[in-house]
Design a protein around this motif. Sequence first.
Motif, PDB file in Angstrom:
ATOM      1  N   ASN A  20      46.300  11.950 -32.248  1.00  0.00           N
ATOM      2  CA  ASN A  20      47.072  10.311 -31.376  1.00  0.00           C
ATOM      3  C   ASN A  20      48.730  10.303 -32.019  1.00  0.00           C
ATOM      4  N   ARG A  21      49.345  10.870 -30.956  1.00  0.00           N
ATOM      5  CA  ARG A  21      50.897  10.823 -30.998  1.00  0.00           C
ATOM      6  C   ARG A  21      51.218   9.806 -29.932  1.00  0.00           C
ATOM      7  N   ILE A  22      51.438   8.621 -30.398  1.00  0.00           N
ATOM      8  CA  ILE A  22      51.645   7.525 -29.253  1.00  0.00           C
ATOM      9  C   ILE A  22      52.882   8.387 -28.850  1.00  0.00           C
ATOM     10  N   ASN A  23      54.121   8.595 -28.953  1.00  0.00           N
ATOM     11  CA  ASN A  23      55.357   8.992 -29.089  1.00  0.00           C
ATOM     12  C   ASN A  23      56.035  10.359 -28.501  1.00  0.00           C
ATOM     13  N   GLY A  24      54.149  10.958 -28.104  1.00  0.00           N
ATOM     14  CA  GLY A  24      54.118  12.056 -28.507  1.00  0.00           C
ATOM     15  C   GLY A  24      54.622  12.905 -29.860  1.00  0.00           C
ATOM     16  N   SER A  25      54.932  14.324 -29.548  1.00  0.00           N
ATOM     17  CA  SER A  25      55.510  15.128 -30.834  1.00  0.00           C
ATOM     18  C   SER A  25      56.427  15.444 -30.866  1.00  0.00           C
ATOM     19  N   GLY A  26      58.411  15.116 -30.507  1.00  0.00           N
ATOM     20  CA  GLY A  26      58.971  14.699 -30.404  1.00  0.00           C
ATOM     21  C   GLY A  26      60.033  16.688 -29.602  1.00  0.00           C
ATOM     22  N   ASP A  27      59.102  17.241 -28.347  1.00  0.00           N
ATOM     23  CA  ASP A  27      59.345  17.936 -27.886  1.00  0.00           C
ATOM     24  C   ASP A  27      58.232  17.949 -26.155  1.00  0.00           C
ATOM     25  N   PHE A  28      57.835  19.232 -25.896  1.00  0.00           N
ATOM     26  CA  PHE A  28      57.374  19.259 -24.453  1.00  0.00           C
ATOM     27  C   PHE A  28      55.715  20.028 -25.187  1.00  0.00           C
ATOM     28  N   LEU A  29      54.607  19.821 -24.792  1.00  0.00           N
ATOM     29  CA  LEU A  29      53.592  20.993 -24.752  1.00  0.00           C
ATOM     30  C   LEU A  29      52.570  20.724 -23.706  1.00  0.00           C
ATOM     31  N   LEU A  30      52.318  22.414 -23.625  1.00  0.00           N
ATOM     32  CA  LEU A  30      51.991  22.472 -22.924  1.00  0.00           C
ATOM     33  C   LEU A  30      50.608  22.816 -23.376  1.00  0.00           C
ATOM     34  N   LEU A  31      48.833  22.321 -22.609  1.00  0.00           N
ATOM     35  CA  LEU A  31      47.811  22.507 -23.100  1.00  0.00           C
ATOM     36  C   LEU A  31      47.090  22.751 -22.835  1.00  0.00           C
ATOM     37  N   TYR A  32      45.986  24.000 -23.100  1.00  0.00           N
ATOM     38  CA  TYR A  32      44.889  24.422 -22.345  1.00  0.00           C
ATOM     39  C   TYR A  32      43.999  24.378 -22.819  1.00  0.00           C
ATOM     40  N   LEU A  33      42.532  23.681 -23.208  1.00  0.00           N
ATOM     41  CA  LEU A  33      41.811  23.270 -22.801  1.00  0.00           C
ATOM     42  C   LEU A  33      40.173  24.027 -22.885  1.00  0.00           C
ATOM     43  N   ARG A  34      40.077  24.786 -24.117  1.00  0.00           N
ATOM     44  CA  ARG A  34      38.884  25.949 -23.964  1.00  0.00           C
ATOM     45  C   ARG A  34      37.558  25.147 -24.573  1.00  0.00           C
ATOM     46  N   THR A  35      37.460  24.122 -24.954  1.00  0.00           N
ATOM     47  CA  THR A  35      36.263  23.592 -25.227  1.00  0.00           C
ATOM     48  C   THR A  35      36.619  21.871 -24.736  1.00  0.00           C
ATOM     49  N   PRO A  36      35.371  21.402 -23.885  1.00  0.00           N
ATOM     50  CA  PRO A  36      35.934  20.094 -23.356  1.00  0.00           C
ATOM     51  C   PRO A  36      36.410  19.024 -24.225  1.00  0.00           C
ATOM     52  N   THR A  37      37.109  18.153 -23.752  1.00  0.00           N
ATOM     53  CA  THR A  37      37.756  17.085 -24.992  1.00  0.00           C
ATOM     54  C   THR A  37      38.251  15.917 -23.847  1.00  0.00           C
ATOM     55  N   GLU A  38      38.412  14.888 -24.467  1.00  0.00           N
ATOM     56  CA  GLU A  38      38.629  13.586 -24.270  1.00  0.00           C
ATOM     57  C   GLU A  38      39.572  13.499 -24.450  1.00  0.00           C
ATOM     58  N   VAL A  39      40.030  12.892 -23.614  1.00  0.00           N
ATOM     59  CA  VAL A  39      41.970  12.798 -22.931  1.00  0.00           C
ATOM     60  C   VAL A  39      41.983  11.311 -23.049  1.00  0.00           C
ATOM     61  N   MET A  40      43.259  10.862 -23.250  1.00  0.00           N
ATOM     62  CA  MET A  40      43.501   9.330 -23.176  1.00  0.00           C
ATOM     63  C   MET A  40      44.126   9.452 -21.782  1.00  0.00           C
ATOM     64  N   LEU A  41      43.617   8.997 -21.362  1.00  0.00           N
ATOM     65  CA  LEU A  41      45.053   9.684 -18.920  1.00  0.00           C
ATOM     66  C   LEU A  41      44.447   7.357 -19.086  1.00  0.00           C
ATOM     67  N   ASN A  42      45.963   7.706 -18.692  1.00  0.00           N
ATOM     68  CA  ASN A  42      46.138   5.824 -17.874  1.00  0.00           C
ATOM     69  C   ASN A  42      45.266   5.278 -18.792  1.00  0.00           C
ATOM     70  N   ASN A  43      46.139   5.038 -19.821  1.00  0.00           N
ATOM     71  CA  ASN A  43      44.904   4.201 -20.801  1.00  0.00           C
ATOM     72  C   ASN A  43      43.134   3.692 -21.642  1.00  0.00           C
ATOM     73  N   GLN A  44      42.905   5.166 -21.427  1.00  0.00           N
ATOM     74  CA  GLN A  44      41.300   4.871 -21.233  1.00  0.00           C
ATOM     75  C   GLN A  44      40.951   6.485 -21.329  1.00  0.00           C
ATOM     76  N   PHE A  45      40.377   6.844 -22.253  1.00  0.00           N
ATOM     77  CA  PHE A  45      39.408   8.248 -22.371  1.00  0.00           C
ATOM     78  C   PHE A  45      38.678   8.515 -21.435  1.00  0.00           C
ATOM     79  N   LYS A  46      39.317  10.003 -21.220  1.00  0.00           N
ATOM     80  CA  LYS A  46      37.707  10.585 -20.041  1.00  0.00           C
ATOM     81  C   LYS A  46      37.614  11.771 -20.456  1.00  0.00           C
TER      82      LYS A  46
END
Length: 258
Positions: A20-46
């Motif tokens: 839950n990084r509201i302001n990010g991690s202080g850098d860029f992040l490339l993430l690859y999901l190898r398991t199904p994940t709930e992700v906050m997109l456009n202010n709602q979890f998908k």
Amino acid sequence: MIKVRGIGYQFHNYFGIDINRINGSGDFLLLYLRTPTEVMLNNQFKNIPAGNFILYKKGSPQIYRKTDGSFINDWIHFETEPYDNFFENLEIPFSTPVSFVNNKIITDLIADLYIEFFNEGSQHEYIMDSKMRVLFHKFSDMYKSLLAGGTSYGKYFDELSKIRQNIHNYQYVPGGADEIAKKLNISTSYFQHIYKKLFGVPVNQDIIKGRIEHAARLLMETDASVSEIAEQCGYENLEHFSRQFKKIKKVSPQKYRR
């Protein structure tokens, strides 16, 4: 320069994760999901299926969770100094799940970066920067192909990948595009189109490369004459063979052997 701050490959969080990084991690992040994940997109979890990449811009929220079991992902935290709209120019979207016909092309590049990250040397930072740029340029090419309808060719990818590997290893030497198209029971023009879309090169170029790479091995490992090797690799004309060899290897067959 792109500077990698941290990297994980097939990283396991055995008890799940809740980022839950509201302001990010202080850098860029490339993430690859190898398991199904709930992700906050456009202010709602998908619910995002496994096999998706997400690129987070520096300063943007990074909010995702997997609380019902282990969480496996690949990740790269990195900086770009200075930032010159690198991703905008490559037309790679931020905070958007992206899945390709073959994600392994990108995850293999991440694995290579992971190994290099723990190496040392005077050229280490330059090597990491170069590998990161290769990764994102490849990502950009694949994403543009995806937008152009590349997913419609996905049913051919596995079979064509095996055919291409066998061509490169000289385990299969087709006479041309017609022969392969007939094996797939599709028209030659359609086959040539999807091959170029999936791999970025015409099939005839790969066939020539497979022959020349085999010729190069024979030059190194046998005492056969250049003309004999040309004939073994399917060339009736020695001059034509020498011309194609030099185009790919940048030297003549005789000089390559020396």
